[in-house]
Design an enzyme around this catalytic site. Structure first.
Site, short mmCIF file in Angstrom:
data_model
loop_
_atom_site.label_atom_id
_atom_site.label_comp_id
_atom_site.label_asym_id
_atom_site.label_seq_id
_atom_site.Cartn_x
_atom_site.Cartn_y
_atom_site.Cartn_z
N GLU A 173 9.53 3.05 -1.24
CA GLU A 173 9.14 2.65 0.73
C GLU A 173 10.90 1.92 1.14
O GLU A 173 10.98 0.65 1.57
CB GLU A 173 8.45 1.42 0.83
CG GLU A 173 6.61 2.13 0.41
CD GLU A 173 5.72 1.23 0.75
OE1 GLU A 173 6.13 0.10 1.15
OE2 GLU A 173 4.93 1.61 1.13
N GLU A 304 0.92 6.40 -2.20
CA GLU A 304 -0.38 5.94 -1.81
C GLU A 304 -0.80 6.17 -0.38
O GLU A 304 -0.90 6.36 0.11
CB GLU A 304 0.57 3.99 -1.15
CG GLU A 304 1.90 3.87 -2.24
CD GLU A 304 2.33 2.05 -2.21
OE1 GLU A 304 1.76 2.16 -1.23
OE2 GLU A 304 3.40 2.46 -2.64
#
Length: 501
Positions: A173, A304
């Site tokens: 991320e 995710e």
């Protein structure tokens, strides 16, 4: 009449087992108390790993486990988690709850857990706050067999032979908690860092995962790939094997999220509609990836995914602990069917997270452990792992829901392995059963070898430590064999598996 037609002539792409992967982060009670209790715990364990949890996870054939994050990965310095546990550095987990992280679960413990689970390894490296040298030395520590400072350090810490790292994520991320980078900046950092993720054993190459987009950030995907593919060798094997995608279902939006157990029928459909959005995301990101990788050598890794609700009342909000209802079971069934159908591009996925965090498959409380509705969906769907996708098409399916949250009554996917066809079906209706005719293109007659269901008349149904079997997998009987197929009645609010031969 609703019909499902299965083309049992032509087998399509293989469904990578890694699509059924899991994610564990140093977050709340996922690792500590959930997976790892320490060797001296009164809770039965093997080398610190909870026996009950490990045994339950082995039953769902966990194919790969991602660690140590998540946001935690880009502030994790691996040398803090090796050596004498009494001397390991204690830090504050600034991302998740502000609690003390004592680093008692580190590299050696992770590989021990994966050994017990019998799964592949997926390490996420620190690009956000770590150096190239730090990442390079970690790979050397884990995988180098010869004479070197890091190999000697590993041996000194009790592990003579190197481990196998199957996947290595170069940052996490990095558009957000991993450094707030622009796509071009990250892509250049990726190019640099991945260079030093060495394959010390050519027979056991590490597959490298590039940090992909958050939800529908197609700009990120486009510009990361554009920079990564600029001035690179034509043969990109080993440069980038996967690019990631993260997507969570927040039925009431990011700020509010909503309760895991107290929700309306409208919110039920809103949640399922947002789960179905995964199909749109995969299609649109894949169309961008196709421009650079038309041969589909780079896998899309949805490492995710899952539901994200408001944490349970009375718990640390930084621990992201939530209950798991039939709504979560349907989200899991819908999402896994979507992954199966996109197995030409989706090569790995990791539900978030494994234990006690977000859409967990297992919850623990002291010595107690319960399996969630999501767990049972993974248990049924395990038969898709490594199977060949079969073309399937639905007709006569109505749209249901409330307001703008309209969804199809049924979703499905079908695969074949060892002459057994596995059919997984979801009835998205909160209230109504659905009759479905299943037929096969070849006209062959099939016999049912196994049929199971996860369902409840109450969409809020969930398991608790006092009532651990409110929702569980049971035998499915609402079918009859007919010429060239089956007639099935699928209860409302259910996930069904039928296996035929």
């Amino acid at each position: 009449m609703a019909k499902l037609v299965i083309n049992d002539i032509e087998e399509k792409n293989r469904i990578a087992p890694e699509i059924y992967g899991h994610f564990s982060e140093h977050l709340g009670r996922c690792i500590y108390e959930g997976l790892y209790v320490g060797e001296k715990s009164d809770i039965p364990n093997v080398n610190g790993m909870r026996k009950d949890v490990v045994e339950a996870l082995k039953e769902i054939d966990v194919p790969v486990l991602r660690w140590p994050g998540g946001c935690f990965a880009d502030e994790y310095h691996w040398k803090d988690g090796i050596g004498d546990k009494s001397k390991r550095k204690k830090i504050i987990n600034t991302h998740w709850g502000g609690v003390v992280e004592d680093n008692s679960f580190g590299t050696h413990e992770y590989f021990e857990l994966c050994k017990q689970l019998g799964c592949k390894t997926y390490i996420n490296g620190n690009l956000g706050s770590g150096t190239v040298q730090e990442m390079s030395e970690w790979v050397e520590y884990m995988t180098f067999k010869g004479v070197s400072p890091m190999a000697e350090l590993r041996k000194k810490n009790g592990h003579e032979e190197p481990w196998k790292v199957d996947y290595f994520g170069v940052g996490n991320e990095n558009w957000g908690c991993g450094g707030n980078m622009t796509p071009d900046f990250y892509a250049n950092m990726y190019r640099r860092y991945q260079t030093y993720v060495r394959n010390y054993d050519p027979e056991k190459p590490i597959q490298k995962v590039c940090c992909g987009a958050n939800v529908d950030d197609y700009h990120w995907t486009k510009h990361v790939l554009n920079t990564c593919y600029d001035h690179t060798p034509e043969q990109l094997h080993g440069f980038m094997d996967h690019i990631s995608l993260h997507y969570y279902v927040h039925p009431e939006g990011w700020d509010i999220k909503g309760s895991a157990t107290d929700f309306s029928e409208e919110c039920w459909y809103k949640t399922l509609k947002k789960a179905l959005y995964m199909d749109t995301l995969i299609n649109r990101h894949s169309s961008i990836i196709d421009q650079y990788d038309p041969d589909k050598k780079v896998g899309l890794s949805v490492d995710e995914w899952g539901t994200w609700f408001t944490c349970e009342p009375g718990t640390n909000p930084g621990f992201l602990y939530q209950q798991n209802t039939m709504r979560d079971a349907l989200v899991a069934g819908i999402t896994l069917n979507i992954f199966n159908k996109h197995c030409d591009r989706v090569k790995m996925a990791c539900i978030a997270q494994m234990v006690n965090v977000l859409q967990a498959v297992i919850l623990t409380e002291g010595e107690k452990m319960i399996k969630t509705p999501t767990y049972y969906v993974f248990h049924m769907y395990r038969h898709h792992q490594g199977a060949k996708l079969l073309e399937s098409s639905l007709s006569g399916i109505n749209e249901i829901g409330e307001c703008e949250w309209i969804v199809p009554e049924i979703t499905e996917s079908v695969s074949k392995k060892d002459d057994i066809v596995t059919i997984t079906l979801n009835n998205l209706s909160a209230t109504d059963k659905k009759d479905l005719d299943i037929s096969f293109v070849t006209g062959k007659e099939y016999e049912v070898v196994e049929a199971n269901i996860v369902t409840s008349s109450d969409m809020h149904a969930h398991n608790t430590f006092d009532s651990p079997e409110v929702v569980k997998e049971i035998t499915f009987k609402n079918y009859k064999t007919v010429k060239n197929g089956l007639k099935v009645t699928i209860p409302a609010c259910s996930v069904v598996e039928i296996r035929v031969r």
